[in-house]
Design a protein around this motif. Structure first.
Motif, PDB file in Angstrom:
ATOM      1  N   TYR A   1       8.766  -9.629 -41.091  1.00 29.25           N
ATOM      2  CA  TYR A   1       8.622  -8.803 -42.302  1.00 29.25           C
ATOM      3  C   TYR A   1       7.348  -7.961 -42.307  1.00 29.25           C
ATOM      4  N   SER A   2       6.741  -7.745 -41.103  1.00 27.19           N
ATOM      5  CA  SER A   2       5.572  -6.852 -41.010  1.00 27.19           C
ATOM      6  C   SER A   2       5.911  -5.463 -41.522  1.00 27.19           C
ATOM      7  N   ILE A   3       4.975  -4.860 -42.226  1.00 26.27           N
ATOM      8  CA  ILE A   3       5.101  -3.443 -42.578  1.00 26.27           C
ATOM      9  C   ILE A   3       4.848  -2.612 -41.319  1.00 26.27           C
ATOM     10  N   PRO A   4       5.297  -1.361 -41.309  1.00 27.15           N
ATOM     11  CA  PRO A   4       5.036  -0.522 -40.124  1.00 27.15           C
ATOM     12  C   PRO A   4       3.550  -0.228 -40.000  1.00 27.15           C
ATOM     13  N   VAL A   5       3.110  -0.111 -38.750  1.00 29.65           N
ATOM     14  CA  VAL A   5       1.699   0.222 -38.518  1.00 29.65           C
ATOM     15  C   VAL A   5       1.626   0.940 -37.174  1.00 29.65           C
ATOM     16  N   ASP A   6       0.698   1.861 -37.058  1.00 27.12           N
ATOM     17  CA  ASP A   6       0.432   2.522 -35.763  1.00 27.12           C
ATOM     18  C   ASP A   6      -0.965   3.073 -35.864  1.00 27.12           C
ATOM     19  N   LYS A   7      -1.939   2.267 -35.370  1.00 27.43           N
ATOM     20  CA  LYS A   7      -3.330   2.715 -35.498  1.00 27.43           C
ATOM     21  C   LYS A   7      -4.200   1.989 -34.505  1.00 27.43           C
ATOM     22  N   GLU A   8      -5.433   2.491 -34.393  1.00 22.73           N
ATOM     23  CA  GLU A   8      -6.404   1.830 -33.541  1.00 22.73           C
ATOM     24  C   GLU A   8      -7.348   1.016 -34.410  1.00 22.73           C
ATOM     25  N   VAL A   9      -7.641  -0.194 -33.938  1.00 25.64           N
ATOM     26  CA  VAL A   9      -8.539  -1.064 -34.716  1.00 25.64           C
ATOM     27  C   VAL A   9      -9.519  -1.768 -33.787  1.00 25.64           C
ATOM     28  N   GLU A  10     -10.661  -2.122 -34.336  1.00 24.85           N
ATOM     29  CA  GLU A  10     -11.633  -2.949 -33.617  1.00 24.85           C
ATOM     30  C   GLU A  10     -11.076  -4.373 -33.493  1.00 24.85           C
ATOM     31  N   PHE A  11     -11.581  -5.147 -32.525  1.00 32.39           N
ATOM     32  CA  PHE A  11     -11.132  -6.531 -32.358  1.00 32.39           C
ATOM     33  C   PHE A  11     -11.335  -7.336 -33.643  1.00 32.39           C
ATOM     34  N   GLU A  12     -12.467  -7.089 -34.263  1.00 34.09           N
ATOM     35  CA  GLU A  12     -12.805  -7.814 -35.494  1.00 34.09           C
ATOM     36  C   GLU A  12     -11.715  -7.657 -36.571  1.00 34.09           C
ATOM     37  N   GLU A  13     -11.201  -6.421 -36.660  1.00 33.57           N
ATOM     38  CA  GLU A  13     -10.126  -6.161 -37.616  1.00 33.57           C
ATOM     39  C   GLU A  13      -8.806  -6.770 -37.118  1.00 33.57           C
ATOM     40  N   LEU A  14      -8.540  -6.559 -35.814  1.00 32.34           N
ATOM     41  CA  LEU A  14      -7.304  -7.087 -35.225  1.00 32.34           C
ATOM     42  C   LEU A  14      -7.180  -8.589 -35.453  1.00 32.34           C
ATOM     43  N   GLU A  15      -8.292  -9.293 -35.236  1.00 25.85           N
ATOM     44  CA  GLU A  15      -8.317 -10.757 -35.287  1.00 25.85           C
ATOM     45  C   GLU A  15      -7.748 -11.298 -36.608  1.00 25.85           C
ATOM     46  N   LYS A  16      -7.989 -10.562 -37.696  1.00 22.00           N
ATOM     47  CA  LYS A  16      -7.481 -10.997 -39.009  1.00 22.00           C
ATOM     48  C   LYS A  16      -5.954 -10.974 -39.076  1.00 22.00           C
ATOM     49  N   HIS A  17      -5.341 -10.268 -38.099  1.00 23.40           N
ATOM     50  CA  HIS A  17      -3.879 -10.124 -38.119  1.00 23.40           C
ATOM     51  C   HIS A  17      -3.214 -10.873 -36.962  1.00 23.40           C
ATOM     52  N   LEU A  18      -3.990 -11.750 -36.307  1.00 23.07           N
ATOM     53  CA  LEU A  18      -3.422 -12.504 -35.179  1.00 23.07           C
ATOM     54  C   LEU A  18      -3.228 -13.963 -35.575  1.00 23.07           C
ATOM     55  N   TYR A  19      -2.086 -14.552 -35.181  1.00 23.18           N
ATOM     56  CA  TYR A  19      -1.761 -15.959 -35.499  1.00 23.18           C
ATOM     57  C   TYR A  19      -1.531 -16.730 -34.210  1.00 23.18           C
ATOM     58  N   TYR A  20      -2.156 -17.876 -34.094  1.00 25.52           N
ATOM     59  CA  TYR A  20      -1.999 -18.726 -32.905  1.00 25.52           C
ATOM     60  C   TYR A  20      -2.196 -20.170 -33.336  1.00 25.52           C
ATOM     61  N   ILE A  21      -1.888 -21.095 -32.423  1.00 26.47           N
ATOM     62  CA  ILE A  21      -2.035 -22.527 -32.715  1.00 26.47           C
ATOM     63  C   ILE A  21      -2.914 -23.132 -31.639  1.00 26.47           C
ATOM     64  N   GLU A  22      -4.105 -23.529 -32.016  1.00 32.50           N
ATOM     65  CA  GLU A  22      -5.034 -24.057 -31.015  1.00 32.50           C
ATOM     66  C   GLU A  22      -4.509 -25.301 -30.316  1.00 32.50           C
ATOM     67  N   SER A  23      -3.788 -26.146 -31.079  1.00 37.74           N
ATOM     68  CA  SER A  23      -3.334 -27.416 -30.490  1.00 37.74           C
ATOM     69  C   SER A  23      -2.131 -27.243 -29.567  1.00 37.74           C
ATOM     70  N   LEU A  24      -1.503 -26.069 -29.603  1.00 40.43           N
ATOM     71  CA  LEU A  24      -0.381 -25.771 -28.692  1.00 40.43           C
ATOM     72  C   LEU A  24      -0.709 -24.443 -28.005  1.00 40.43           C
ATOM     73  N   PRO A  25      -1.611 -24.484 -27.021  1.00 39.61           N
ATOM     74  CA  PRO A  25      -2.199 -23.228 -26.503  1.00 39.61           C
ATOM     75  C   PRO A  25      -1.212 -22.283 -25.841  1.00 39.61           C
ATOM     76  N   ASP A  26      -0.017 -22.787 -25.430  1.00 34.96           N
ATOM     77  CA  ASP A  26       0.956 -21.885 -24.789  1.00 34.96           C
ATOM     78  C   ASP A  26       2.031 -21.395 -25.750  1.00 34.96           C
ATOM     79  N   ALA A  27       2.011 -21.894 -26.968  1.00 29.44           N
ATOM     80  CA  ALA A  27       3.094 -21.562 -27.900  1.00 29.44           C
ATOM     81  C   ALA A  27       2.783 -20.313 -28.717  1.00 29.44           C
TER      82      ALA A  27
END
Lengths: 436, 436, 436
Positions: free
Chosen positions: A96-122
């Protein structure tokens, strides 16, 4: 409701796998064309009628959101590499992401990234249905390798627009209008146990129930996006169902080789739960019974206080418990098509038990019937006689006072209700037993 | 009933000890000035209204006896030694002894001496309220040392005369007239766990309940001589209370460091017992549940067949079980003021749980409310979300059909009802929950 | 019904053995002169009234068969030896055999021979009441020794003719018309535990109940051929009994030294079952409780859905379980006359408990009665006082609200209801307890 016509099929692991493979790659959500395409495929094995509910429709306390469609999504790293490609794994995009097409700094990107530390390959599965946002899901290993400097280009070619939500259902009529509900969901992108096991088990079960020569109950199969889809369905059909539903099950997380877990309905003495527990107890495989809880699937809607249908759920490795849940690891290697067939068979045993179950009434209420003159009793008290079988019959007649159903009668003898099937047939023929 | 005015106090071990020390030396009985003096002291920390019931009054199946007062008592041994001095330990005199001043042979004296062979240093506590008699209580060691020859002078300067029995009570009004009863007794001379723990815990509990900003229930505190005092109280107030009492506890033997024992009311499924068991289960300290029995305190009157109030009792080392019971060994060294504070806190938890408990009703009965639009749900399905807390909320709403109270709902989730307190506040504010 | 007059007897092992020896040799069946002769002997110790039901009478779903009588039976082997002689052991003949006198080949004979391979020395007990047939029962060892060539002469001098079925009963009137049923069967030839234990225990129990000075209940003793005899009895008396029976027991397999087994009635919370379980729990000997089942005796008729009397059964080594059941090994050496006396005493304890049990009502409902002024309470709180006894009394009064019977009250205190017998007597005298 008109029926889509389909041919009858033999329910085999191969058939299930064939449809699994067709459905797997599609990016589904609670609305959109991926969802519709999945319904079209399933219609080849279960004749679902589809309905569309327009964006903005009020459904009970909720409102149908805009329709979401997506064409592509990816990130370009500062050194020009394309990562998190939607076309490689549709879990990469926040559903359900809204459309986006832009350049961002890593700091900004990081707020939009999801991962699971306990399952590093998932790659985790994430959604944002009711709050506008964009994002990417990424393995923790890949996340750690990202360059913290330089600019990233983020591209999500999605649309959020006026449209509709799709659900499907089919009703198999029986002799009676009393209904058995079988419900599951369609809304997760590429996941196996917690998405495709439900619709595939439902299709298999449909095939078997449709093939029954005689049905006492009417069977209602509901396939809808989880939560909002079922809420929309109940908005339309709930009040009718409230009068009709005798028994119901939510099919979910039932496709892997884990032991059976039966989650009870809120009405713990309901026929739903009694039949499930009885059948499971007399199958010689391990199982566990757990109480109703809100952490689950659409039983939350069906068992909400106003409806409170007797809806339980037979699962295998259950939501929230198996570590692969809601990640890219819940995939074809996690599940078993043989196990899925066994799930179908076990649910079908519930159905057969429900069809056989009744309040039987012994027409000879005072003292026992003379079975011998009806050919139902051995002519001598020979030690060779199958005493278990004769005592089953006498037990059945002795307890058939019209006030106890067959499940109770079977449980009192600690035997399977199917052990009485042949006796019931004979006694009904001889008119010493009838259905109350 | 007019209220005695007292200042609010912080309930500390020091405060409890201060009043313990004031009350300890006084010779109390079921009537008399020692009893009245004890009430006066207690009025500094709990604003009891006192009432007097005249000698000879018929109270239900009983009659108020003559009032007993005592000035002094002792024995002079054949060699002129003064022993069993009332002024040294008021347990030495048989409580309710008639006056006596005469010389007797040892053989005659012996019939009036009470001791416990198995506790050779203990002076037993003995009474003879309803049969005129005189006597002394003595340690078995001292008894053995008595000269079997020669004459003894026995002196008891007591009076048994027309007078009255005194009891005290105070009612703290709440929003509703439905009452919670807290009852204990005042009638034993110098004993600690089985006398002073009850009134001191009651005073502490009064302080805490009086300090509540808002009270749903009305609280009735009753302090009366055991048995006859409570019978007199019920003779006057019993029929009113029969209509009003929802919950009640008898405070007794609750001042030492022994594990909690909760004794159920006769109505084992009463709110009284349900709340006590629920609170104790979720305190992380050991406790034991025992059924109602007649060997106890005034629950015998409250639970008599005609009244049968739901009255239970939270004790520590319980009557008849600890060896120091009803002897001079039940003294300050037997008890613990820290433990008494913990008893007060636990009873206060019962009160807070009763105040929070209700049949809540989810105003959105059909399917679940959309929590997100009310700010009650996280906007994404992030793995960081506190799932226990969200599921607590969803569980609360799912089970709030107005037919089950909060205790039941909490028990179904095996969690403390206090875990729902904040959710209830939010949901009431958002008008998705109300009290049925 | 007029009573046969008998003298009162002391129930001793010797008396029981004397009648066992008289009854043992007789060849009984469900009809016939052996049955009548057995009734005549039993009438010396229990004043049974006999009734005859003619052949061909319709009794509920059944019909009274022809009357069977037998004079002699045997086989002559090819080498002229006489075997399977009825006069040596009446089990040798298939019970209800038609008459036969002919020569047959071994091959033909074999179809009419019954034996048990797993019990090579036992003669089995076999019947063919409702299908005309002839046959002999033989030990497997003897069977194996038979010559497979040559011709055998088979002789059975029996008659199957118009006649009647005999049953007996006696009713001992009590103050009330409410009935306690005691039922057993008479129809097996020479067998001990599974035939004679029932009538002999019933006769002993009759003697004891008839000797009671006062009886609240009316006692109905029924002695009839198993199944068909009880069906005939219920055909005539069942509808009256349906209104009157409060409690009932089937006496069977209760004559050996095996531990007691109590088989519950279908109504598991019936007074029948409650009293039996209560008494057994407070006898200090081992016992087992089993649920109602159809594999048993005449409880099958009494508990048939239309009647469903609360009929249980106290047995020792139970039907179908002990290997000697239904064979020549169920003989005098299998049983114990001392054990049979203990069975009689235990059933008599059920009776005494039923006579004592009632819903008692404490006439002083509000607070406890003052026991002291009625001489029911010790005058001081001396440590020597028998607290268990006083608390029994206070417990009895506290729970005597007229809504709970004495069994419940005793179970709440985990003590025998007989511990309250003396207290009840005192309290009834003092008018603080009455029967509700």
């Amino acid at each position: 409701m008109e029926h889509v016509r389909i041919e009858k099929m033999k329910v085999t692991p191969q058939l299930i796998e064939e449809y699994f493979d067709k459905l797997w790659p599609i990016c589904r959500s609670i609305t959109g064309n991926g969802l519709r395409e999945s319904f079209r495929i399933l219609q080849q094995i279960i004749p679902l009628q589809l309905e569309e509910v327009p964006t903005g429709s009020k459904v009970l306390d909720w409102e149908i959101p805009k329709e979401w469609n997506i064409e592509d999504a990816y990130i370009i790293t500062p050194d020009g590499k394309k990562i998190c490609e939607f076309n490689i794994n549709n879990l990469h995009v926040l559903n359900y992401s809204i459309p986006v097409d832009k350049e961002v700094e890593f700091e900004e990107l990081e707020k939009h990234l999801y991962y699971i530390e306990s399952l590093p390959d998932a790659i985790p599965y994430m959604t944002s249905y009711y709050k506008e946002n964009w994002g990417f899901c990424i393995s923790h290993n890949q996340f750690k390798s990202l360059d913290k400097n330089g600019r990233y280009r983020v591209v999500i070619k999605s649309t959020l627009a006026q449209g509709s939500l799709t659900y499907g259902h089919v009703v198999l009529k029986g002799e009676s209008d009393r209904e058995i509900l079988l419900s599951t969901y369609l809304c997760h992108p590429s996941m196996a146990n917690n998405e495709l096991s439900g619709p595939l088990v439902m299709a298999g079960l449909y095939q078997k129930i449709a093939a029954l020569k005689k049905r006492k109950y009417t069977y209602r199969f509901v396939l809808a996006p989880e939560t909002i889809g079922v809420i929309a369905y109940l908005h339309k059909y709930g009040m009718y169902m409230k009068e009709q539903i005798d028994v119901g099950y939510v099919l979910t997380c039932c496709g892997d080789a884990g032991d059976f877990i039966y989650k009870m309905s809120k009405k713990e003495d309901s026929l739903t739960d009694r039949v499930a527990k009885h059948v499971l107890k007399h199958q010689e495989i391990p199982f566990k019974i757990i109480p109703f809880s809100v952490g689950g699937s659409d039983e939350r809607q069906y068992c909400s206080p106003g409806f409170n249908f007797p809806v339980g759920s037979l699962t295998r490795s259950i939501y929230h418990v198996y570590k692969e849940y809601h990640t890219s690891l819940d995939n074809k290697s996690f599940i078993s098509f043989d196990a899925m067939i066994k799930t179908i068979e076990t649910y079908f045993c519930f159905v057969k038990a429900l069809e056989l179950n009744a309040n039987y009434y012994n027409t000879i209420q005072f003292c026992e019937p003379q079975l011998g003159k009806r050919g139902l009793y051995p002519s001598s008290n020979s030690p060779d006689v199958n005493r278990k079988k004769i005592h089953d019959l006498m037990h059945l007649l002795s307890f058939s006072d019209g006030k106890h159903d067959l499940i109770e009668i079977a449980e009192k003898r600690n035997t399977s209700l199917f052990d009485f099937e042949e006796h019931i047939q004979h006694c009904v023929e001889k008119e010493i037993l009838k259905i109350q």
